[in-house]
Write a protein that holds these residues in place. Structure first.
Motif, PDB file in Angstrom:
ATOM      1  N   ASN A 138      47.089  62.112  -5.509  1.00 54.28           N
ATOM      2  CA  ASN A 138      45.654  62.224  -5.803  1.00 54.28           C
ATOM      3  C   ASN A 138      45.412  63.147  -6.990  1.00 54.28           C
ATOM      4  N   GLU A 139      46.134  64.260  -7.036  1.00 51.86           N
ATOM      5  CA  GLU A 139      45.979  65.204  -8.147  1.00 51.86           C
ATOM      6  C   GLU A 139      46.410  64.569  -9.467  1.00 51.86           C
ATOM      7  N   SER A 141      46.362  61.395 -10.170  1.00 55.81           N
ATOM      8  CA  SER A 141      45.326  60.421 -10.497  1.00 55.81           C
ATOM      9  C   SER A 141      44.087  61.099 -11.080  1.00 55.81           C
ATOM     10  N   ASN A 142      43.705  62.248 -10.511  1.00 58.13           N
ATOM     11  CA  ASN A 142      42.551  62.995 -11.027  1.00 58.13           C
ATOM     12  C   ASN A 142      42.780  63.468 -12.458  1.00 58.13           C
ATOM     13  N   LYS A 144      44.789  62.091 -14.671  1.00 59.20           N
ATOM     14  CA  LYS A 144      44.731  60.911 -15.538  1.00 59.20           C
ATOM     15  C   LYS A 144      43.285  60.502 -15.788  1.00 59.20           C
ATOM     16  N   ASP A 145      42.461  60.535 -14.740  1.00 61.07           N
ATOM     17  CA  ASP A 145      41.048  60.181 -14.903  1.00 61.07           C
ATOM     18  C   ASP A 145      40.346  61.133 -15.865  1.00 61.07           C
ATOM     19  N   GLN A 146      40.654  62.429 -15.757  1.00 61.49           N
ATOM     20  CA  GLN A 146      40.025  63.410 -16.648  1.00 61.49           C
ATOM     21  C   GLN A 146      40.451  63.192 -18.094  1.00 61.49           C
ATOM     22  N   GLU A 148      41.223  60.454 -19.480  1.00 56.27           N
ATOM     23  CA  GLU A 148      40.603  59.236 -20.002  1.00 56.27           C
ATOM     24  C   GLU A 148      39.077  59.315 -20.041  1.00 56.27           C
ATOM     25  N   ASP A 149      38.478  60.387 -19.522  1.00 56.37           N
ATOM     26  CA  ASP A 149      37.026  60.512 -19.446  1.00 56.37           C
ATOM     27  C   ASP A 149      36.484  61.198 -20.692  1.00 56.37           C
ATOM     28  N   THR A 152      34.660  64.583 -20.080  1.00 54.36           N
ATOM     29  CA  THR A 152      35.511  65.745 -19.863  1.00 54.36           C
ATOM     30  C   THR A 152      35.975  66.312 -21.203  1.00 54.36           C
TER      31      THR A 152
END
Length: 167
Positions: A138-139, A141-142, A144-146, A148-149, A152
Motif C-alpha cells: 500500500n505504501e 502504491s501511495n 507511485k500515486d504521489q 504521478e499526481d 503533489t
C-alpha cells in the motif's frame, strides 16, 4: 496581530473543556469533552519517533506502526475487522518524526466495545508478516500515486518556495 490561525477566544474555550489527569505511573491523560457531541476520540502518544531510529530503521518503524491496528492479542485480524465494521471505528497508528501515536474514533454508544480493541492494539499488537507485506505494498502504491499526481508536484514546489529547502 492578524497572523493568528486560531483566535484567543477559541483557545480559551478549548482550555475550559480540557482536563489533564495522571495515571498511577504518571502518564498524562488529556480529556476534552465537547458539548453536544456524540463522537469520542481517544489517542495515545508515545515519546518515540523516527528521529530515534537509524536511517536503515526508519522505514521499518513506519511499517510497524501502520501494521499495529490490524491484529492484537485476543483480537485476530478478522475480529478487529468485524468490530471495526460493525461499530464504524476509526482505528489508526502512525509514527511521526518526534512522536508516534495510536488513535480511536467512535460514537459514545460504542465506547465499551471499542476500548478493549484499542487497548489490545496499543499494549499487545500482533505483527503478522502478511499484514506487513500488505502495508508495504500500500505504501509503495501511495508513493507511485504521489509521483504521478501533478497536484503533489505543484504542492512540493510551493512548499519549497514558501518555506525553503528545510521543509
Amino acid at each position: 496581530s492578524g497572523l493568528e490561525l486560531v483566535s484567543e477566544k477559541t483557545v480559551q474555550e478549548q482550555k475550559k473543556l480540557t482536563k489533564i489527569y495522571r495515571l498511577k505511573n504518571q502518564i498524562p491523560v488529556i480529556y476534552r469533552q465537547v458539548p453536544n457531541s456524540d463522537i469520542l476520540e481517544f489517542g495515545v502518544y508515545f515519546k518515540f519517533g523516527l528521529r530515534d531510529l537509524s536511517s536503515q530503521e526508519k522505514y521499518a518503524g513506519q511499517l510497524l506502526f501502520s501494521t499495529m491496528p490490524k491484529a492484537a492479542a485476543g483480537f485476530p485480524k478478522e475480529k478487529i475487522f468485524a468490530i471495526t465494521e460493525k461499530f464504524a471505528l476509526e482505528l489508526d497508528c502512525s509514527s511521526g518524526i518526534e512522536a508516534s501515536s495510536c488513535s480511536l474514533g467512535t460514537l459514545n454508544d460504542h465506547w465499551l466495545e471499542a476500548l478493549p480493541v484499542f487497548a489490545a492494539v496499543v499494549k499487545s499488537p500482533s505483527i503478522v508478516s502478511e499484514d506487513l507485506e500488505l502495508v508495504k505494498q500500500n505504501e509503495i502504491s501511495n508513493v507511485k500515486d504521489q509521483i504521478e499526481d501533478p497536484g503533489t508536484a505543484a504542492n512540493d514546489v510551493v512548499n519549497q518556495v514558501y518555506y525553503g529547502s528545510e521543509h
